[in-house]
Design a protein around this motif. Sequence first.
Motif, short mmCIF file in Angstrom:
data_model
loop_
_atom_site.label_atom_id
_atom_site.label_comp_id
_atom_site.label_asym_id
_atom_site.label_seq_id
_atom_site.Cartn_x
_atom_site.Cartn_y
_atom_site.Cartn_z
N PRO A 106 0.83 -1.20 0.00
CA PRO A 106 0.00 0.00 0.00
C PRO A 106 0.86 1.25 0.00
N THR A 107 0.31 2.32 -0.56
CA THR A 107 0.94 3.62 -0.43
C THR A 107 0.35 4.27 0.81
N ARG A 108 1.21 4.66 1.69
CA ARG A 108 0.76 5.26 2.95
C ARG A 108 0.61 6.76 2.79
N SER A 109 -0.27 7.31 3.56
CA SER A 109 -0.47 8.75 3.60
C SER A 109 0.67 9.40 4.37
N THR A 110 1.38 10.31 3.73
CA THR A 110 2.46 11.02 4.40
C THR A 110 1.92 11.85 5.55
N THR A 111 0.74 12.42 5.36
CA THR A 111 0.12 13.22 6.43
C THR A 111 -0.15 12.35 7.65
N HIS A 112 -0.74 11.17 7.44
CA HIS A 112 -0.99 10.27 8.57
C HIS A 112 0.33 9.88 9.23
N GLY A 113 1.34 9.60 8.42
CA GLY A 113 2.64 9.21 8.96
C GLY A 113 3.25 10.30 9.82
N LEU A 114 3.17 11.53 9.35
CA LEU A 114 3.72 12.65 10.12
C LEU A 114 2.94 12.87 11.41
N VAL A 115 1.63 12.78 11.33
CA VAL A 115 0.80 12.95 12.54
C VAL A 115 1.13 11.85 13.55
N LEU A 116 1.24 10.62 13.08
CA LEU A 116 1.56 9.51 13.98
C LEU A 116 2.97 9.65 14.56
N LEU A 117 3.90 10.08 13.75
CA LEU A 117 5.27 10.30 14.23
C LEU A 117 5.31 11.38 15.30
N ILE A 118 4.71 12.52 15.02
CA ILE A 118 4.71 13.63 15.97
C ILE A 118 3.95 13.25 17.24
N GLY A 119 2.81 12.58 17.08
CA GLY A 119 2.05 12.15 18.24
C GLY A 119 2.82 11.16 19.10
N ILE A 164 -4.51 -1.25 10.27
CA ILE A 164 -5.87 -0.73 10.44
C ILE A 164 -6.08 0.48 9.55
N LEU A 165 -5.11 1.38 9.54
CA LEU A 165 -5.22 2.57 8.69
C LEU A 165 -5.23 2.21 7.21
N ALA A 166 -4.45 1.19 6.82
CA ALA A 166 -4.44 0.75 5.43
C ALA A 166 -5.82 0.22 5.04
N GLY A 167 -6.45 -0.53 5.94
CA GLY A 167 -7.79 -1.03 5.67
C GLY A 167 -8.80 0.09 5.52
N ARG A 168 -8.69 1.09 6.35
CA ARG A 168 -9.61 2.23 6.25
C ARG A 168 -9.39 3.00 4.96
N ARG A 169 -8.12 3.21 4.58
CA ARG A 169 -7.84 3.91 3.33
C ARG A 169 -8.41 3.12 2.15
N HIS A 170 -8.21 1.80 2.19
CA HIS A 170 -8.70 0.96 1.10
C HIS A 170 -10.22 1.04 1.02
N ARG A 171 -10.88 0.96 2.15
CA ARG A 171 -12.34 1.01 2.19
C ARG A 171 -12.84 2.36 1.71
N ALA A 172 -12.16 3.44 2.07
CA ALA A 172 -12.58 4.78 1.65
C ALA A 172 -12.45 4.95 0.14
N VAL A 173 -11.44 4.33 -0.44
CA VAL A 173 -11.21 4.47 -1.88
C VAL A 173 -12.10 3.54 -2.68
N THR A 174 -12.24 2.30 -2.25
CA THR A 174 -12.96 1.30 -3.05
C THR A 174 -14.33 0.94 -2.52
N GLY A 175 -14.56 1.23 -1.26
CA GLY A 175 -15.81 0.81 -0.64
C GLY A 175 -15.82 -0.66 -0.28
N ALA A 176 -14.70 -1.33 -0.48
CA ALA A 176 -14.62 -2.78 -0.22
C ALA A 176 -13.78 -3.05 1.02
N TRP A 177 -14.12 -4.14 1.68
CA TRP A 177 -13.34 -4.62 2.82
C TRP A 177 -13.41 -6.12 2.80
#
Length: 144
Positions: free
Chosen positions: A3-16, A124-137
């Motif tokens: 999966p391609t990860r969201s850089t924004t999510h990665g930065l938020v998780l890193l800073i948090g 978990i985040l990858a699953g949510r991103r996938h579901r948001a893009v495709t509607g599938a899980w």
Amino acid sequence: MSPTRSTTHGLVLLIGTVALGLGSRRYPAALPAFVSTYAGDVLWASMVFWLLTLVRPTGARGTLAAIAFTIAVAVEISQRYHVPWLDALRASRLGALVLGQGFLWSDIVCYAVGVTLAAVLDGILAGRRHRAVTGAWPPRDRRG
């Protein structure tokens, strides 16, 4: 296909993660003793995982977890090596936070927990991103 990860999510998780880790070291009395003893090491290893996801956003989760754990263990083992310049670096606040100060077997267990928790959250985040893009899980492997 990774999966391609969201850089924004990665930065938020890193800073948090860094904020939680620093908080656990700064205010240990506000936490239960068990948590204040081990939280910093768990979060340090999680931070290494998040850093790697920013460097390799398409990297396989298991590979990134293995690399993060290896880095954490290597840093822990390096604490058994003492030379004046390295000990001086570890004596500084930043050096102590990054390189640690003394070898402990329990830290290695904390690193395994931290990397595992970060990898699970990444999944978990990858699953949510996938579901948001495709509607599938769940996400399906599209290879043949």
